[in-house]
Design a protein around this motif. Structure first.
Motif, PDB file in Angstrom:
ATOM      1  N   PRO A   1       0.816  -1.227   0.000  1.00 16.44           N
ATOM      2  CA  PRO A   1       0.000   0.000   0.000  1.00 16.44           C
ATOM      3  C   PRO A   1       0.847   1.273   0.000  1.00 16.44           C
ATOM      4  O   PRO A   1       0.453   2.275  -0.609  1.00 16.44           O
ATOM      5  CB  PRO A   1      -0.826  -0.139   1.282  1.00 16.44           C
ATOM      6  CG  PRO A   1      -0.974  -1.618   1.464  1.00 16.44           C
ATOM      7  CD  PRO A   1       0.340  -2.189   1.011  1.00 16.44           C
ATOM      8  N   GLU A   2       2.009   1.225   0.637  1.00 19.05           N
ATOM      9  CA  GLU A   2       2.867   2.421   0.677  1.00 19.05           C
ATOM     10  C   GLU A   2       3.539   2.711  -0.659  1.00 19.05           C
ATOM     11  O   GLU A   2       4.207   3.736  -0.804  1.00 19.05           O
ATOM     12  CB  GLU A   2       3.928   2.294   1.780  1.00 19.05           C
ATOM     13  CG  GLU A   2       4.726   1.008   1.740  1.00 19.05           C
ATOM     14  CD  GLU A   2       4.177  -0.047   2.702  1.00 19.05           C
ATOM     15  OE1 GLU A   2       2.926  -0.217   2.761  1.00 19.05           O
ATOM     16  OE2 GLU A   2       5.002  -0.698   3.384  1.00 19.05           O
ATOM     17  N   ASP A   3       3.371   1.841  -1.634  1.00 20.14           N
ATOM     18  CA  ASP A   3       3.867   2.117  -2.984  1.00 20.14           C
ATOM     19  C   ASP A   3       2.883   2.975  -3.779  1.00 20.14           C
ATOM     20  O   ASP A   3       3.192   3.388  -4.908  1.00 20.14           O
ATOM     21  CB  ASP A   3       4.117   0.817  -3.748  1.00 20.14           C
ATOM     22  CG  ASP A   3       5.234  -0.019  -3.145  1.00 20.14           C
ATOM     23  OD1 ASP A   3       5.084  -1.261  -3.088  1.00 20.14           O
ATOM     24  OD2 ASP A   3       6.259   0.572  -2.740  1.00 20.14           O
ATOM     25  N   THR A   4       1.726   3.231  -3.215  1.00 14.10           N
ATOM     26  CA  THR A   4       0.725   4.050  -3.891  1.00 14.10           C
ATOM     27  C   THR A   4       1.271   5.449  -4.135  1.00 14.10           C
ATOM     28  O   THR A   4       1.725   6.122  -3.210  1.00 14.10           O
ATOM     29  CB  THR A   4      -0.559   4.136  -3.054  1.00 14.10           C
ATOM     30  OG1 THR A   4      -1.151   2.826  -2.979  1.00 14.10           O
ATOM     31  CG2 THR A   4      -1.551   5.105  -3.666  1.00 14.10           C
ATOM     32  N   ALA A   5       1.243   5.870  -5.398  1.00 13.68           N
ATOM     33  CA  ALA A   5       1.801   7.169  -5.779  1.00 13.68           C
ATOM     34  C   ALA A   5       1.588   7.386  -7.279  1.00 13.68           C
ATOM     35  O   ALA A   5       1.191   6.456  -7.994  1.00 13.68           O
ATOM     36  CB  ALA A   5       3.289   7.229  -5.471  1.00 13.68           C
TER      37      ALA A   5
ATOM     38  N   GLY B   1      19.026  14.936 -20.175  1.00 19.14           N
ATOM     39  CA  GLY B   1      19.661  15.223 -21.452  1.00 19.14           C
ATOM     40  C   GLY B   1      20.535  16.453 -21.331  1.00 19.14           C
ATOM     41  O   GLY B   1      20.012  17.571 -21.362  1.00 19.14           O
ATOM     42  N   GLY B   2      21.819  16.268 -21.147  1.00 14.42           N
ATOM     43  CA  GLY B   2      22.710  17.394 -20.950  1.00 14.42           C
ATOM     44  C   GLY B   2      22.369  18.108 -19.664  1.00 14.42           C
ATOM     45  O   GLY B   2      22.334  17.506 -18.590  1.00 14.42           O
ATOM     46  N   SER B   3      22.090  19.398 -19.741  1.00 20.60           N
ATOM     47  CA  SER B   3      21.741  20.164 -18.542  1.00 20.60           C
ATOM     48  C   SER B   3      20.237  20.220 -18.305  1.00 20.60           C
ATOM     49  O   SER B   3      19.777  20.893 -17.380  1.00 20.60           O
ATOM     50  CB  SER B   3      22.285  21.586 -18.669  1.00 20.60           C
ATOM     51  OG  SER B   3      21.730  22.228 -19.808  1.00 20.60           O
ATOM     52  N   ASN B   4      19.487  19.508 -19.111  1.00 24.21           N
ATOM     53  CA  ASN B   4      18.026  19.529 -18.993  1.00 24.21           C
ATOM     54  C   ASN B   4      17.494  18.227 -18.419  1.00 24.21           C
ATOM     55  O   ASN B   4      18.041  17.155 -18.658  1.00 24.21           O
ATOM     56  CB  ASN B   4      17.399  19.770 -20.365  1.00 24.21           C
ATOM     57  CG  ASN B   4      17.763  21.122 -20.936  1.00 24.21           C
ATOM     58  OD1 ASN B   4      17.713  22.130 -20.248  1.00 24.21           O
ATOM     59  ND2 ASN B   4      18.154  21.135 -22.202  1.00 24.21           N
ATOM     60  N   SER B   5      16.405  18.357 -17.679  1.00 29.69           N
ATOM     61  CA  SER B   5      15.731  17.210 -17.083  1.00 29.69           C
ATOM     62  C   SER B   5      14.321  17.157 -17.654  1.00 29.69           C
ATOM     63  O   SER B   5      13.575  18.140 -17.587  1.00 29.69           O
ATOM     64  CB  SER B   5      15.690  17.366 -15.562  1.00 29.69           C
ATOM     65  OG  SER B   5      15.060  16.258 -14.958  1.00 29.69           O
ATOM     66  N   TYR B   6      13.972  16.016 -18.198  1.00 29.42           N
ATOM     67  CA  TYR B   6      12.677  15.864 -18.849  1.00 29.42           C
ATOM     68  C   TYR B   6      11.818  14.881 -18.060  1.00 29.42           C
ATOM     69  O   TYR B   6      12.308  13.848 -17.579  1.00 29.42           O
ATOM     70  CB  TYR B   6      12.856  15.351 -20.277  1.00 29.42           C
ATOM     71  CG  TYR B   6      13.627  16.303 -21.156  1.00 29.42           C
ATOM     72  CD1 TYR B   6      15.015  16.230 -21.237  1.00 29.42           C
ATOM     73  CD2 TYR B   6      12.974  17.274 -21.912  1.00 29.42           C
ATOM     74  CE1 TYR B   6      15.733  17.100 -22.036  1.00 29.42           C
ATOM     75  CE2 TYR B   6      13.682  18.150 -22.714  1.00 29.42           C
ATOM     76  CZ  TYR B   6      15.066  18.062 -22.765  1.00 29.42           C
ATOM     77  OH  TYR B   6      15.760  18.930 -23.562  1.00 29.42           O
ATOM     78  N   TRP B   7      10.535  15.204 -17.968  1.00 28.86           N
ATOM     79  CA  TRP B   7       9.592  14.404 -17.191  1.00 28.86           C
ATOM     80  C   TRP B   7       8.391  14.009 -18.033  1.00 28.86           C
ATOM     81  O   TRP B   7       7.942  14.778 -18.896  1.00 28.86           O
ATOM     82  CB  TRP B   7       9.087  15.191 -15.980  1.00 28.86           C
ATOM     83  CG  TRP B   7      10.147  15.541 -14.998  1.00 28.86           C
ATOM     84  CD1 TRP B   7      10.919  16.657 -14.962  1.00 28.86           C
ATOM     85  CD2 TRP B   7      10.545  14.745 -13.872  1.00 28.86           C
ATOM     86  NE1 TRP B   7      11.779  16.609 -13.902  1.00 28.86           N
ATOM     87  CE2 TRP B   7      11.574  15.450 -13.209  1.00 28.86           C
ATOM     88  CE3 TRP B   7      10.141  13.508 -13.349  1.00 28.86           C
ATOM     89  CZ2 TRP B   7      12.200  14.960 -12.066  1.00 28.86           C
ATOM     90  CZ3 TRP B   7      10.760  13.033 -12.220  1.00 28.86           C
ATOM     91  CH2 TRP B   7      11.775  13.748 -11.587  1.00 28.86           C
ATOM     92  N   GLY B   8       7.858  12.845 -17.731  1.00 25.18           N
ATOM     93  CA  GLY B   8       6.584  12.462 -18.286  1.00 25.18           C
ATOM     94  C   GLY B   8       5.450  13.061 -17.462  1.00 25.18           C
ATOM     95  O   GLY B   8       5.680  13.759 -16.470  1.00 25.18           O
ATOM     96  N   GLN B   9       4.222  12.730 -17.853  1.00 23.54           N
ATOM     97  CA  GLN B   9       3.062  13.303 -17.177  1.00 23.54           C
ATOM     98  C   GLN B   9       2.661  12.499 -15.941  1.00 23.54           C
ATOM     99  O   GLN B   9       1.868  12.980 -15.124  1.00 23.54           O
ATOM    100  CB  GLN B   9       1.875  13.385 -18.147  1.00 23.54           C
ATOM    101  CG  GLN B   9       1.059  12.095 -18.308  1.00 23.54           C
ATOM    102  CD  GLN B   9       1.800  11.002 -19.063  1.00 23.54           C
ATOM    103  OE1 GLN B   9       2.856  11.230 -19.663  1.00 23.54           O
ATOM    104  NE2 GLN B   9       1.235   9.791 -19.035  1.00 23.54           N
ATOM    105  N   GLY B  10       3.192  11.319 -15.811  1.00 24.89           N
ATOM    106  CA  GLY B  10       2.919  10.480 -14.645  1.00 24.89           C
ATOM    107  C   GLY B  10       1.813   9.473 -14.889  1.00 24.89           C
ATOM    108  O   GLY B  10       0.934   9.672 -15.713  1.00 24.89           O
ATOM    109  N   THR B  11       1.888   8.388 -14.143  1.00 25.48           N
ATOM    110  CA  THR B  11       0.850   7.365 -14.169  1.00 25.48           C
ATOM    111  C   THR B  11       0.580   6.932 -12.727  1.00 25.48           C
ATOM    112  O   THR B  11       1.511   6.726 -11.954  1.00 25.48           O
ATOM    113  CB  THR B  11       1.261   6.171 -15.055  1.00 25.48           C
ATOM    114  OG1 THR B  11       0.175   5.251 -15.169  1.00 25.48           O
ATOM    115  CG2 THR B  11       2.486   5.448 -14.542  1.00 25.48           C
ATOM    116  N   LEU B  12      -0.691   6.831 -12.389  1.00 30.67           N
ATOM    117  CA  LEU B  12      -1.083   6.565 -11.003  1.00 30.67           C
ATOM    118  C   LEU B  12      -1.073   5.068 -10.712  1.00 30.67           C
ATOM    119  O   LEU B  12      -1.670   4.278 -11.446  1.00 30.67           O
ATOM    120  CB  LEU B  12      -2.472   7.142 -10.738  1.00 30.67           C
ATOM    121  CG  LEU B  12      -3.073   6.879  -9.352  1.00 30.67           C
ATOM    122  CD1 LEU B  12      -2.223   7.528  -8.266  1.00 30.67           C
ATOM    123  CD2 LEU B  12      -4.512   7.389  -9.298  1.00 30.67           C
TER     124      LEU B  12
END
Length: 114
Positions: free
Chosen positions: A86-90, A98-109
């Motif tokens: 249950p504590e893995d819920t997130a 990529g170089g000096s940039n950090s890219y993120w997805g939109q997330g999945t519940l």
């Protein structure tokens, strides 16, 4: 760069899920990447990382239960999660440096019921 996660859902404690992160290009071999999660009211935390050479790292909370991998031919990174608690819920996010940039997805519940 676009990252799109999928594979989240509702699972009972002890169950398994596999998350996928598809990138808009063949990028994972050119920068470190990883999976993070953020639970309600908590800070985002790293749950699995992988370097360009394939070295992986995990925090103790998921070590032995989670496995990160990637398929460069499919521009896809995975997170296999076993023995979920249950504590893995997130909300789970994939990330690529990529170089000096950090890219993120939109997330999945991911919701783990007891």
């Amino acid at each position: 760069v676009q990252l799109v996660e999928s594979g989240g859902g509702l699972v009972q404690a002890g169950g398994s899920l596999r998350l996928s992160c598809v990138a808009s290009g063949n990028i994972f071999r050119f920068g470190a990447s990883g999976w993070y999660r953020q639970a309600p009211g908590k800070q985002r935390e790293l749950v699995a990382g992988i370097t360009t050479s394939g070295t992986t790292n995990y925090p103790d909370s998921v070590k032995g239960r989670f496995t990160i991998s990637r398929d460069n031919a499919r521009n896809t990174m995975y997170l296999r999660m076993n023995v979920l608690k249950p504590e893995d819920t997130a909300v789970y996010y994939c990330n690529w440096l990529g170089g000096s940039n950090s890219y993120w997805g939109q997330g999945t519940l991911v919701t783990v019921s007891s």
